[in-house]
Scaffold this motif. Structure first.
Motif, PDB file in Angstrom:
ATOM      1  N   ARG D  11       0.854  -1.190   0.000  1.00  0.00           N
ATOM      2  CA  ARG D  11       0.000   0.000   0.000  1.00  0.00           C
ATOM      3  C   ARG D  11       0.886   1.235   0.000  1.00  0.00           C
ATOM      4  O   ARG D  11       1.763   1.338   0.866  1.00  0.00           O
ATOM      5  CB  ARG D  11      -0.896   0.026   1.232  1.00  0.00           C
ATOM      6  N   GLY D  12       0.629   2.112  -0.970  1.00  0.00           N
ATOM      7  CA  GLY D  12       1.385   3.362  -1.007  1.00  0.00           C
ATOM      8  C   GLY D  12       2.881   3.147  -0.887  1.00  0.00           C
ATOM      9  O   GLY D  12       3.552   3.812  -0.124  1.00  0.00           O
ATOM     10  N   HIS D  14       4.579   0.969   0.663  1.00  0.00           N
ATOM     11  CA  HIS D  14       4.932   0.029   1.721  1.00  0.00           C
ATOM     12  C   HIS D  14       4.547  -1.387   1.315  1.00  0.00           C
ATOM     13  O   HIS D  14       3.418  -1.619   0.904  1.00  0.00           O
ATOM     14  CB  HIS D  14       4.205   0.347   3.032  1.00  0.00           C
ATOM     15  N   GLY D  37      -1.970  -2.155  11.891  1.00  0.00           N
ATOM     16  CA  GLY D  37      -1.384  -1.681  10.644  1.00  0.00           C
ATOM     17  C   GLY D  37      -0.500  -2.693   9.962  1.00  0.00           C
ATOM     18  O   GLY D  37       0.185  -2.382   8.992  1.00  0.00           O
ATOM     19  N   GLY D  39      -1.521  -5.285   8.325  1.00  0.00           N
ATOM     20  CA  GLY D  39      -2.099  -5.716   7.057  1.00  0.00           C
ATOM     21  C   GLY D  39      -3.129  -6.821   7.169  1.00  0.00           C
ATOM     22  O   GLY D  39      -3.475  -7.456   6.169  1.00  0.00           O
ATOM     23  N   LYS D  40      -3.661  -7.028   8.365  1.00  0.00           N
ATOM     24  CA  LYS D  40      -4.641  -8.103   8.544  1.00  0.00           C
ATOM     25  C   LYS D  40      -5.909  -7.836   7.729  1.00  0.00           C
ATOM     26  O   LYS D  40      -6.354  -8.688   6.958  1.00  0.00           O
ATOM     27  CB  LYS D  40      -4.993  -8.227  10.027  1.00  0.00           C
ATOM     28  N   THR D  42      -6.266  -5.894   5.263  1.00  0.00           N
ATOM     29  CA  THR D  42      -5.944  -5.947   3.839  1.00  0.00           C
ATOM     30  C   THR D  42      -5.928  -7.386   3.353  1.00  0.00           C
ATOM     31  O   THR D  42      -6.517  -7.715   2.321  1.00  0.00           O
ATOM     32  CB  THR D  42      -4.571  -5.295   3.599  1.00  0.00           C
TER      33      THR D  42
ATOM     34  N   LEU F 126      -0.343  10.993   6.064  1.00  0.00           N
ATOM     35  CA  LEU F 126      -1.191  10.136   5.234  1.00  0.00           C
ATOM     36  C   LEU F 126      -2.659  10.412   5.562  1.00  0.00           C
ATOM     37  O   LEU F 126      -3.014  10.480   6.731  1.00  0.00           O
ATOM     38  CB  LEU F 126      -0.849   8.683   5.556  1.00  0.00           C
ATOM     39  N   TYR F 130      -6.657   6.048   4.957  1.00  0.00           N
ATOM     40  CA  TYR F 130      -5.788   4.920   4.632  1.00  0.00           C
ATOM     41  C   TYR F 130      -5.283   4.221   5.881  1.00  0.00           C
ATOM     42  O   TYR F 130      -4.661   3.168   5.790  1.00  0.00           O
ATOM     43  CB  TYR F 130      -4.589   5.394   3.807  1.00  0.00           C
ATOM     44  N   SER F 132      -5.172   2.047   9.344  1.00  0.00           N
ATOM     45  CA  SER F 132      -5.892   0.869   9.830  1.00  0.00           C
ATOM     46  C   SER F 132      -6.729   1.291  11.033  1.00  0.00           C
ATOM     47  O   SER F 132      -6.506   2.352  11.636  1.00  0.00           O
ATOM     48  CB  SER F 132      -4.906  -0.202  10.236  1.00  0.00           C
ATOM     49  N   GLN F 133      -7.680   0.428  11.386  1.00  0.00           N
ATOM     50  CA  GLN F 133      -8.591   0.724  12.484  1.00  0.00           C
ATOM     51  C   GLN F 133      -7.809   1.115  13.745  1.00  0.00           C
ATOM     52  O   GLN F 133      -8.083   2.137  14.365  1.00  0.00           O
ATOM     53  CB  GLN F 133      -9.439  -0.523  12.757  1.00  0.00           C
ATOM     54  N   GLN F 135      -4.765   2.111  14.001  1.00  0.00           N
ATOM     55  CA  GLN F 135      -3.989   3.345  13.841  1.00  0.00           C
ATOM     56  C   GLN F 135      -4.873   4.553  14.074  1.00  0.00           C
ATOM     57  O   GLN F 135      -4.454   5.553  14.651  1.00  0.00           O
ATOM     58  CB  GLN F 135      -3.345   3.372  12.459  1.00  0.00           C
TER      59      GLN F 135
HETATM   60  N1  LIG Z   1      -1.894   4.848   0.584  1.00  0.00           N
HETATM   61  C1  LIG Z   1      -1.177   4.366   1.605  1.00  0.00           C
HETATM   62  N2  LIG Z   1       0.064   4.833   1.866  1.00  0.00           N
HETATM   63  C2  LIG Z   1       0.784   4.348   2.863  1.00  0.00           C
HETATM   64  N3  LIG Z   1       0.358   3.408   3.704  1.00  0.00           N
HETATM   65  C3  LIG Z   1      -0.856   2.906   3.512  1.00  0.00           C
HETATM   66  C4  LIG Z   1      -1.692   3.346   2.466  1.00  0.00           C
HETATM   67  N4  LIG Z   1      -2.847   2.668   2.517  1.00  0.00           N
HETATM   68  C5  LIG Z   1      -2.739   1.817   3.549  1.00  0.00           C
HETATM   69  N5  LIG Z   1      -1.550   1.971   4.154  1.00  0.00           N
HETATM   70  C6  LIG Z   1      -1.070   1.216   5.317  1.00  0.00           C
HETATM   71  O1  LIG Z   1      -1.427  -0.130   5.113  1.00  0.00           O
HETATM   72  C7  LIG Z   1      -1.812  -0.686   6.344  1.00  0.00           C
HETATM   73  C8  LIG Z   1      -3.234  -1.200   6.227  1.00  0.00           C
HETATM   74  O2  LIG Z   1      -3.280  -2.188   7.156  1.00  0.00           O
HETATM   75  P1  LIG Z   1      -4.621  -2.887   7.648  1.00  0.00           P
HETATM   76  O3  LIG Z   1      -5.772  -1.970   7.682  1.00  0.00           O
HETATM   77  O4  LIG Z   1      -4.753  -4.157   6.893  1.00  0.00           O
HETATM   78  O5  LIG Z   1      -4.115  -3.123   9.112  1.00  0.00           O
HETATM   79  P2  LIG Z   1      -4.652  -4.137  10.138  1.00  0.00           P
HETATM   80  O6  LIG Z   1      -3.673  -5.237  10.272  1.00  0.00           O
HETATM   81  O7  LIG Z   1      -6.065  -4.453   9.830  1.00  0.00           O
HETATM   82  O8  LIG Z   1      -4.549  -3.207  11.392  1.00  0.00           O
HETATM   83  P3  LIG Z   1      -5.588  -3.151  12.598  1.00  0.00           P
HETATM   84  O9  LIG Z   1      -5.158  -4.225  13.534  1.00  0.00           O
HETATM   85  O10 LIG Z   1      -5.365  -1.787  13.168  1.00  0.00           O
HETATM   86  O11 LIG Z   1      -6.941  -3.361  11.985  1.00  0.00           O
HETATM   87  C9  LIG Z   1      -1.718   0.393   7.394  1.00  0.00           C
HETATM   88  O12 LIG Z   1      -0.462   0.330   8.052  1.00  0.00           O
HETATM   89  C10 LIG Z   1      -1.760   1.654   6.580  1.00  0.00           C
HETATM   90  O13 LIG Z   1      -1.047   2.694   7.200  1.00  0.00           O
END
Ligand SMILES: Nc1ncnc2c1ncn2[C@@H]1O[C@H](COP(=O)(O)OP(=O)(O)OP(=O)(O)O)[C@@H](O)[C@H]1O
Ligand code: HEM
Ligand SMILES: Nc1ncnc2c1ncn2[C@@H]1O[C@H](COP(=O)(O)OP(=O)(O)OP(=O)(O)O)[C@@H](O)[C@H]1O
Ligand SMILES: [Mg+2]
Ligand SMILES: [Mg+2]
Lengths: 227, 246, 54, 206, 227, 206
Positions: D11-12, D14, D37, D39-40, D42, F126, F130, F132-133, F135
């Protein structure tokens, strides 16, 4: 729990949007209110000459309808997008375009049909010849669904985009032009007692085209917006 | 397969770099030639006097504007269907130039309208449809600008461009038809009775010049876009380090 | 040859303003486009350079 | 049944995860773990087909889910972060619509009994906006109860806002579902203790 | 961490809404062209007859204004309400009406000011006499903030309260009308070269009244909505 | 400092709670417990002054909070279910605006360091949509860090969506705050273990 049929799903989506609209009548009222406001704005500026009013009436009705239907566009998919319903729709086994049709139908019933129903009032305001009422209703009946369909594309494309809601309208209005032209000319022509089958058939053709093409376009746009 | 070879940015980037200057050169030369004919060879028009000399930019601009939109839509469509990065980039590169020509057509038209019809603006069929076309361009660019994720922006804009392309002819003809309805008030932009062949020749040359210009600019812009988007790719880094050392 | 003097050329039989106006506008538009293109190129370059160095 | 072949997603710029592969047979619970964060969500959305993968593919019954989306969706139950509820509609209406959209019509009585079973008795006709956070989530528990015949569940943080009793109920539901050889892929920061046939931890780096 | 001053807070609220609405200069451009697009619809409805368009011009400009302000209204407080920002604002030690003023100001800057800026171009499209330009600018400058303020009341009232939309519209409608009437008549009167100090002073008076009353009204409505 | 005098609240005919009275001195943590829908959020909102009481009153420093709302609000930090974040703005912007609205201006560096401290380094600019929950919730943790000088915290489910490490961090923050004689009223379904000066359980019947 039996497999849900195509149409029952469509009906449910339709029903849901209608229910929501009924529960908060605000949007519905806003659309109608705007329509009437726009239509009543011009007589004041124009002054006494009634024939002038008579000439502009059809155009005004249509422009008013156009703008009024764009008002509710932003909220068309935005709320589903925000509360996660859209995800569920994208994951539905039913074809997305079916659900989309349901939503568009709802949008028309909420924002288009009321305008059609109230239009005679405005025709009265601009004292249109009574003969032209039928034509006006027909034209609006054919045209307003097109507005909803085309508007749907704009709404889907601008989903999740920040902004003052202007962008959607900017994308959509140019596409409205043919509807506007044939719709208003249908009314004015009938007012001068001529045959309008031409305009109506063009509108009908456009509507068919729209029904065939837009659900696809909207579904594609929605998938793009969510991924 | 050859076509797909060139559909990859890596191979297209240097190619575009090689071609662009030549098209640019051609555009320059043709412009000089066309303007020479336009101003020194073409006679005064017996109806409009010298005012008609606007035609040498006005008409090419007007036609380019319409044509470029269709080309743009075509590229966008290819990008959407085959999901080739380059096609979407091409579509993006085309939009600004198309909008520019549209704007030029409108302004030169207005400047032409004042002496011939005594008004800067009239709701004439071609003018109106040109104005709508301008909005289509602006909508395209605005949409692309307001979606951060470029891949998403490409796809969304592709859909928009396709929908627009379907509509452009419908709009154009409905506007034409609308205008004939109100023939009374509208100003006629019917071709001036007999444009001397030399005028047509000048106009034609300017048209080709506009073509060359568009190609040159678009190719260059595509290179820019590739640079911006493929920054982290290996091939571009290598290329850049080469350029840097060279 | 249509013009006997530069004056006449600029005057354009009374339509100078419109004719030259439109050519000027066109020139400006093209200039603007090229300028923006150039700037864009520059920024793209710089960025990718920082990327390289980084 | 459900196979992931070295999925990669960024994502972006990363890179979130790459080379993620696993295979889930009926009766398996896969617990995706990782820090905020990591990526779960995702990953879950990738498996559901909502978001595209950079590389790799997901297979259901051996067929790519993107190529055979319809069959896959018919057997899928996805519950995301967002409660897909319309604030102005009642739990009953919301539940029936959600089921309908998922392609499985249910009768009002069935829906009512499911709502009662998750402790929403007396709230069936109250607009959802008046419900408490936990009660909103419970509407989804009702949805789960009604989707027990659906072979694949994807759940993102299903325990959020549930009280102790609600958590227990959900775990019971999951155990029963797994015994009936369902497949669950879920994320949760709260500990869950389910003795399932087979369970798999997918650990994501932060 | 020092106590935030009144105005710094106002500025921040303003800044936030502006940020949310338009990140880039492009968004402003979109708004400007949106107005031209809206205006350009009318000729296609009523036909290109210049003298008729000349008469309609004032009405058209105000329709555009009304549309722009209503477009962004429904999301004016709704989003703050949905995402919980409104709670935070209600719990702020700063006077709520101050925050409200910030939001209303932002709304005007987004939906009203651009129209004021672009209106001369529209006037040109409908070739208005150059003398009327000044009047038009003044009228819009006085009128558009009023549209924002009045709309704000409506938006605040529709929050939360179920199905209150109709009521609200009926409540807000009578407030809109004078603005539109005096606004458009100011333009048309000046076009016919007459004195418009009357209309302008009415608009000014209304604006003062609005500035004095609406922030309080809106704040109250908001508190009710959240309880 | 904070006193509740037999608060009573009912919603749509249902009596949620009545005769709730308690008194919290500096350094106290009040943990409001109860099943889903028992009225915890309602109670918290009542204390904050957001929603009215049917009976009883809330006092801060001995004065009714509704009569002296301004002083009370200046010393209050309320964190509700909803993350009050604008999706299109960055964490930095959101944080600064939230603080500003709460009447306490902070500099960009201060905000940045707070965000870094809650593990949002690299995400400061950011758009929140974008994130995560977890975050998103962490942006609020940053807000808490910056409000440590604010004598009263009202927290509704602060642990939601936080990973183990995040929960630990929050508990640490709470302990420090309580040691500095702050007052915390919070709801949480997840167990929290904080050895505070004094802690009080407000049990609500379902
Ligand atoms: N456009 C973007 N640019 C940079 N980082 C991004 C972008 N879009 C998403 N991300 C990053 O990708 C990750 C998305 O993770 P995701 O929502 O899957 O987390 P998660 O494991 O579900 O976290 P949580 O436990 O908080 O739900 C986050 O760290 C977010 O900051
Ligand atoms: C603002 C918009 C425009 C204005 C004000 C405008 C104005 C004019 C004027 C005044 C003429 C000369 C008419 C005459 O010779 O009697 C002209 C010619 C022409 N215009 Fe336009 N025009 C506009 C847009 C367009 C567009 C959109 C097109 C085509 C797509 C177009 C195509 C032409 C052509 C082909 C001619 C040359 C043939 C002719 O002399 O009519 N113009 N235009
Ligand atoms: N208009 C109404 N009619 C009937 N019941 C209502 C109405 N408004 C609210 N309620 C009930 O009041 C309660 C509100 O409780 P509240 O949100 O405080 O619960 P909570 O303790 O925070 O629950 P949770 O743990 O899920 O957050 C819910 O049970 C809700 O159903
Ligand atoms: Mg997640
Ligand atoms: Mg709660």
């Amino acid at each position: 729990m039996e497999r849900a049929g195509f149409f029952s799903t469509l009906i449910w989506v339709l029903k849901r949007d209608l229910l929501v609209a009924m529960r908060r009548r605000g949007d519905l009222a806003a659309t109608l209110f705007f329509f009437v406001m726009v239509a009543s704005l011009f007589p004041m500026g124009v002054g006494p000459e009634p024939q002038m009013l008579r000439i502009m009436a059809p155009g005004i009705v249509w422009v008013a309808a156009l703008l009024a239907s764009t008002l509710s566009l932003n909220r068309l998919f935005a709320s589903d997008y925000a509360d996660g319903t859209l995800e569920q729709m994208l994951l539905s086994p039913e074809p997305l375009s079916l659900l989309v049709i349901g939503k568009m139908l709802a949008h028309w019933l909420i924002s288009g049909l009321p305008l059609v129903l109230i239009s005679p009032l405005i025709a009265l305001q601009f004292d249109q010849p009574v003969e032209s009422y039928g034509a006006m209703l027909l034209a609006l009946l054919l045209g307003t669904p097109l507005l909803s369909l085309i508007g749907g594309i704009g709404a889907a494309l601008t989903l999740g985009i920040r902004g003052s809601g202007v962008l959607t309208t900017l994308l959509v209005l140019p596409l409205y032009v043919p509807v506007l032209i044939f719709g208003s000319s249908a009314i004015s022509t009938s007012a001068s007692g001529m045959d309008i089958s031409g305009q109506l058939s063009v509108l009908a053709a456009l509507l068919l085209l729209g029904l065939a093409a837009t659900p696809w376009a909207i579904s594609t746009a929605l998938r793009i917006a969510v991924e | 397969m050859n076509l797909f070879k060139y559909s990859s940015p890596a191979t297209f980037y240097p190619l575009a770099g090689k071609l662009a200057p030549w098209f640019g050169l051609a555009a320059g030369l043709l412009t000089v030639w066309g303007l020479y004919i336009g101003f020194f060879r073409a006679p005064t028009d017996f109806q409009q006097g010298e005012a008609y000399r606007i035609i040498f930019i006005h008409v090419p601009a007007a036609w380019m504007s319409m044509f470029l939109y269709l080309v743009m839509a075509a590229w966008a469509g290819v990008g959407l269907v085959f999901n080739t990065r380059l096609s979407s980039m091409m579509a993006n590169a085309l939009a600004p130039t198309g909008a520019m020509f549209t704007f030029v057509a409108l302004v030169t038209g207005a400047l032409w309208g004042k002496p011939t019809w005594g008004t800067w603006w009239a709701w004439d069929a071609r003018m109106t449809s040109e104005l709508i076309l301008l909005f289509l361009y602006l909508g395209y660019m605005a949409l692309h600008a307001s979606i951060e994720d470029i891949r998403r922006a490409d796809k969304a804009c592709a859909v928009l461009a396709l929908v627009g392309a379907v509509n452009v002819p419908i709009i154009y003809y409905s506007v034409k038809w609308w205008n004939t309805l109100h023939q009374g008030a509208s100003v006629s932009m019917t071709a001036a009775p007999k444009m001397a062949s030399i005028m047509l020749q000048g106009m034609f040359i300017m048209m080709v010049a506009a073509w060359m210009y568009s190609i040159a600019v678009v190719l260059t812009r595509v290179r820019r876009i590739i640079r911006e988007r493929e920054r982290q790719t290996v091939w571009l880094r290598e290329l850049q380090t080469e350029e840097a050392t060279a | 040859m249509n013009w006997n003097s530069l004056d006449e050329f600029l005057h354009m039989g009374g339509y100078g303003l419109y004719v030259w106006g439109s050519y000027l506008v066109t020139a400006l538009c093209i200039a603007a486009e090229l300028l923006m293109l150039w700037l864009r190129g520059k920024s793209a370059n710089d960025d990718s350079f920082t990327e390289n160095n980084a | 049944m459900l196979e992931a072949h070295n999925l990669q997603c960024s994502r972006g710029g990363h890179r979130l995860f790459s080379g993620k592969s696993f295979k889930l047979d009926p009766g398996t619970l896969a617990w995706i773990r990782g820090r905020n964060g990591s990526g779960k969500t995702t990953l879950l959305r990738t498996i559901s087909g909502l978001s595209p993968v950079d590389e790799g593919e997901v297979r259901w019954r051996g067929r790519n889910i993107r190529k055979h989306a319809d069959e896959f969706r018919r057997e899928l139950m996805f519950m995301g972060h967002a409660v897909a509820l319309k604030e102005d509609l009642s739990p009953l209406e919301n539940l029936r619509i959600l089921m309908q959209i998922a392609g499985r019509a249910i009768s009002a009585p069935a829906a009512l009994s499911a709502l009662a079973a998750v402790g929403l008795k007396g709230r069936e006709h109250l607009p959802v906006k008046y419900l408490s956070q936990g009660q909103k989530r419970r509407v989804h528990m009702a949805r789960l109860r009604l989707s027990r015949d659906c072979p694949l569940w994807l759940l993102d943080e299903p325990l959020t806002a549930l009280d102790a009793e609600g958590v227990a109920a959900l775990q019971g539901l999951l155990e029963e579902y797994l015994r009936k050889s369902g497949i669950v892929v879920m994320t949760s920061h709260q500990e869950i203790n389910i003795e399932s046939v087979q369970s798999l931890h997918v650990q994501l780096p932060a």
